[in-house]
Design a protein around this motif. Structure first.
Motif, PDB file in Angstrom:
ATOM      1  N   ALA A   1      27.157  60.409 -29.638  1.00  0.00           N
ATOM      2  CA  ALA A   1      25.990  60.269 -28.763  1.00  0.00           C
ATOM      3  C   ALA A   1      25.910  61.470 -27.818  1.00  0.00           C
ATOM      4  O   ALA A   1      24.846  62.072 -27.637  1.00  0.00           O
ATOM      5  CB  ALA A   1      26.057  58.972 -27.962  1.00  0.00           C
ATOM      6  N   ASP A   2      27.049  61.831 -27.236  1.00  0.00           N
ATOM      7  CA  ASP A   2      27.116  63.013 -26.359  1.00  0.00           C
ATOM      8  C   ASP A   2      26.615  64.251 -27.118  1.00  0.00           C
ATOM      9  O   ASP A   2      25.750  64.995 -26.631  1.00  0.00           O
ATOM     10  CB  ASP A   2      28.576  63.182 -25.891  1.00  0.00           C
TER      11      ASP A   2
ATOM     12  N   THR B   1      20.594  49.936 -32.115  1.00  0.00           N
ATOM     13  CA  THR B   1      21.322  49.396 -30.966  1.00  0.00           C
ATOM     14  C   THR B   1      20.350  49.047 -29.846  1.00  0.00           C
ATOM     15  O   THR B   1      20.344  47.929 -29.312  1.00  0.00           O
ATOM     16  CB  THR B   1      22.337  50.436 -30.447  1.00  0.00           C
ATOM     17  N   SER B   2      19.513  50.006 -29.525  1.00  0.00           N
ATOM     18  CA  SER B   2      18.554  49.800 -28.446  1.00  0.00           C
ATOM     19  C   SER B   2      17.550  48.698 -28.792  1.00  0.00           C
ATOM     20  O   SER B   2      17.230  47.836 -27.965  1.00  0.00           O
ATOM     21  CB  SER B   2      17.848  51.129 -28.179  1.00  0.00           C
TER      22      SER B   2
ATOM     23  N   LEU C   1      14.983  61.022 -36.612  1.00  0.00           N
ATOM     24  CA  LEU C   1      14.181  59.968 -36.003  1.00  0.00           C
ATOM     25  C   LEU C   1      12.885  60.505 -35.402  1.00  0.00           C
ATOM     26  O   LEU C   1      11.925  59.763 -35.233  1.00  0.00           O
ATOM     27  CB  LEU C   1      15.026  59.281 -34.914  1.00  0.00           C
ATOM     28  N   ALA C   2      12.877  61.790 -35.080  1.00  0.00           N
ATOM     29  CA  ALA C   2      11.685  62.371 -34.454  1.00  0.00           C
ATOM     30  C   ALA C   2      10.497  62.231 -35.402  1.00  0.00           C
ATOM     31  O   ALA C   2      10.529  62.715 -36.528  1.00  0.00           O
ATOM     32  CB  ALA C   2      11.927  63.830 -34.095  1.00  0.00           C
ATOM     33  N   GLY C   3       9.480  61.584 -34.931  1.00  0.00           N
ATOM     34  CA  GLY C   3       8.268  61.427 -35.722  1.00  0.00           C
ATOM     35  C   GLY C   3       8.375  60.400 -36.833  1.00  0.00           C
ATOM     36  O   GLY C   3       7.482  60.275 -37.663  1.00  0.00           O
TER      37      GLY C   3
ATOM     38  N   ASP D   1      25.906  70.017 -27.531  1.00  0.00           N
ATOM     39  CA  ASP D   1      27.042  70.867 -27.186  1.00  0.00           C
ATOM     40  C   ASP D   1      28.237  70.478 -28.080  1.00  0.00           C
ATOM     41  O   ASP D   1      29.103  69.707 -27.706  1.00  0.00           O
ATOM     42  CB  ASP D   1      27.395  70.682 -25.704  1.00  0.00           C
TER      43      ASP D   1
ATOM     44  N   SER E   1      17.987  56.638 -27.474  1.00  0.00           N
ATOM     45  CA  SER E   1      17.276  56.518 -28.736  1.00  0.00           C
ATOM     46  C   SER E   1      15.885  57.158 -28.663  1.00  0.00           C
ATOM     47  O   SER E   1      15.460  57.886 -29.563  1.00  0.00           O
ATOM     48  CB  SER E   1      17.182  55.032 -29.095  1.00  0.00           C
TER      49      SER E   1
ATOM     50  N   LEU F   1      24.698  64.425 -29.792  1.00  0.00           N
ATOM     51  CA  LEU F   1      23.273  64.349 -30.130  1.00  0.00           C
ATOM     52  C   LEU F   1      22.411  64.577 -28.894  1.00  0.00           C
ATOM     53  O   LEU F   1      21.326  65.134 -28.971  1.00  0.00           O
ATOM     54  CB  LEU F   1      22.939  62.991 -30.758  1.00  0.00           C
ATOM     55  N   ILE F   2      22.888  64.120 -27.744  1.00  0.00           N
ATOM     56  CA  ILE F   2      22.102  64.272 -26.511  1.00  0.00           C
ATOM     57  C   ILE F   2      22.189  65.711 -25.998  1.00  0.00           C
ATOM     58  O   ILE F   2      21.180  66.304 -25.618  1.00  0.00           O
ATOM     59  CB  ILE F   2      22.591  63.301 -25.411  1.00  0.00           C
ATOM     60  N   THR F   3      23.389  66.270 -25.973  1.00  0.00           N
ATOM     61  CA  THR F   3      23.566  67.574 -25.328  1.00  0.00           C
ATOM     62  C   THR F   3      23.511  68.744 -26.302  1.00  0.00           C
ATOM     63  O   THR F   3      23.344  69.882 -25.875  1.00  0.00           O
ATOM     64  CB  THR F   3      24.939  67.664 -24.627  1.00  0.00           C
TER      65      THR F   3
ATOM     66  N   PHE G   1      15.826  60.862 -29.025  1.00  0.00           N
ATOM     67  CA  PHE G   1      15.913  61.376 -30.397  1.00  0.00           C
ATOM     68  C   PHE G   1      14.537  61.383 -31.049  1.00  0.00           C
ATOM     69  O   PHE G   1      14.227  62.247 -31.859  1.00  0.00           O
ATOM     70  CB  PHE G   1      16.857  60.511 -31.252  1.00  0.00           C
ATOM     71  N   GLU G   2      13.714  60.397 -30.676  1.00  0.00           N
ATOM     72  CA  GLU G   2      12.387  60.314 -31.275  1.00  0.00           C
ATOM     73  C   GLU G   2      11.446  61.373 -30.709  1.00  0.00           C
ATOM     74  O   GLU G   2      10.661  61.965 -31.437  1.00  0.00           O
ATOM     75  CB  GLU G   2      11.777  58.930 -31.035  1.00  0.00           C
TER      76      GLU G   2
ATOM     77  N   PHE H   1      21.330  54.590 -35.965  1.00  0.00           N
ATOM     78  CA  PHE H   1      22.231  53.592 -35.395  1.00  0.00           C
ATOM     79  C   PHE H   1      21.885  53.325 -33.931  1.00  0.00           C
ATOM     80  O   PHE H   1      21.777  52.171 -33.501  1.00  0.00           O
ATOM     81  CB  PHE H   1      23.690  54.042 -35.525  1.00  0.00           C
ATOM     82  N   PHE H   2      21.699  54.375 -33.159  1.00  0.00           N
ATOM     83  CA  PHE H   2      21.402  54.163 -31.740  1.00  0.00           C
ATOM     84  C   PHE H   2      20.014  53.551 -31.538  1.00  0.00           C
ATOM     85  O   PHE H   2      19.802  52.780 -30.605  1.00  0.00           O
ATOM     86  CB  PHE H   2      21.563  55.462 -30.940  1.00  0.00           C
ATOM     87  N   HIS H   3      19.102  53.884 -32.435  1.00  0.00           N
ATOM     88  CA  HIS H   3      17.792  53.245 -32.355  1.00  0.00           C
ATOM     89  C   HIS H   3      17.927  51.727 -32.536  1.00  0.00           C
ATOM     90  O   HIS H   3      17.376  50.946 -31.759  1.00  0.00           O
ATOM     91  CB  HIS H   3      16.851  53.823 -33.405  1.00  0.00           C
TER      92      HIS H   3
ATOM     93  N   GLN I   1      21.438  58.746 -35.295  1.00  0.00           N
ATOM     94  CA  GLN I   1      20.217  58.481 -34.519  1.00  0.00           C
ATOM     95  C   GLN I   1      19.669  57.097 -34.860  1.00  0.00           C
ATOM     96  O   GLN I   1      19.257  56.348 -33.978  1.00  0.00           O
ATOM     97  CB  GLN I   1      19.151  59.528 -34.824  1.00  0.00           C
TER      98      GLN I   1
END
Lengths: 216, 216
Positions: B183-184, B128-129, B50-52, B190, A129, B186-188, A132-133, B124-126, B122
């Motif tokens: 999630a994969d 979650t965490s 989510l950035a910013g 790819d 998470s 968004l992270i990679t 992403f931020e 959603f994962f925020h 994003q």
């Protein structure tokens, strides 16, 4: 608090641009001290999880100050990054030293490990998470979050599927699925249901590999 | 539904336990205003991700102050909760109004939607965490994060599997897998690799349903 310091002023400036201003001997002592602290931090946070995790909470349990933790590790997120990389390296290395089993063995090993150490997974989702931020701060996380585990799963697939590309696709599917089910478990606390779904997934994998075996 | 306990009615008693001190008419005006703001907020955050993301960044784009956003929505996390519930209700309702297809159709619809709206995931994962950090604050999130989507997937499985229990296990597996693959992705970043794994997963599902069909 995260932005306050940045990694630059730490002994082991990881991503910061500033040149190290400590003598090498001092840096080494700092590294040793940091490693030792990290081991104790990991014990504490694994038992306590992400709830209430902060440098301010952690420091007194270590007999130090949050200022010293910032000195050694940077921000809370940088410390969490260190924790996640260390824990992941440890478990991947440990599993890589075991005999290669089937892909469902590998799934079971992964699952047992995180089932026993749910905090490890909470930290993973926290970094996901946060990445992403602030993507720039979490490049190391992003570049290793998938590859290290998928390489482990690929090993169990060698000789069982038709191509490297298929192995990679299945390996990343496996990783995504076990992580997704672990997220479900952590969110719902419904272990029985999560493990039913995991059992179905293993059946699906076994059926696929049995079908692949015929065509190999 | 979900928003009933959300911050909608709010100025008054979110977490502080203060008694409501506004007249009902006033509360209604606040609700209308909050709904209207929420629609505009969703447009903005979907394009920015989510950035910013912060109330301070958001407020000037809405021609208001972060103080007013707190008044209408509570904290940043409460606002994110509202956003996630609203977006999820919208898409689940929309998909439920489409003809029931196969489970792989349902997977494709889910994937296309979040592929086109990565910010939703994003958020959603925020949450979650955050729910791991402060479980008490995120009970609504935890109690709906899995059930609403798995009910949608169950619909596509009815008549295709042997029991409700099997449908539920597959539905939750599907949800875990698509979320894990998102999630994969968004992270990679790819996409090709994530979609290869998704294709394998759909093949596995189809093989399972074909096998189940024979035994039904």
């Amino acid at each position: 608090m995260e932005s306050s310091s940045g990694p630059a002023k730490k002994p082991a400036a990881r991503s910061g641009g500033k040149p190290a201003d400590k003598a090498p001997a001092r840096a080494q002592v700092n590294n040793i001290k940091a490693e030792e602290l990290l081991g104790r931090i990991i014990e504490i946070v694994r038992s306590q999880g992400l709830a209430g995790f902060s440098l301010d909470n952690l420091a007194p349990q270590l007999g130090t100050s949050s200022r010293m933790l910032v000195y050694y590790f940077g921000s809370k997120d940088e410390l969490l990054g260190r924790i996640v990389y260390t824990l992941r390296n440890d478990i991947v290395t440990q599993l890589e030293n075991e005999p290669v089993g089937t892909i469902t063995d590998a799934v079971d090993r992964w699952w047992s490990h995180y089932q026993a150490n749910p905090a490890d997974m909470q930290f993973f989702f926290h970094l996901t998470s946060r990445s992403f931020e602030e993507p720039d701060k979490f490049q190391e996380f992003s570049s290793t979050a998938v590859g290290q585990w998928s390489a482990y799963f690929v090993r169990s697939l060698e000789g069982h599927v038709r191509s490297e590309q298929e192995a990679e696709a299945i390996a990343r599917l496996v990783l995504a699925t076990v992580r997704g089910l672990m997220a479900d478990l952590l969110i719902t606390a419904d272990r029985q249901q999560a493990e039913r779904s995991l059992a179905v997934f293993k059946e699906l994998l076994e059926a696929r590999l049995a079908a692949s075996a015929k065509s190999l």
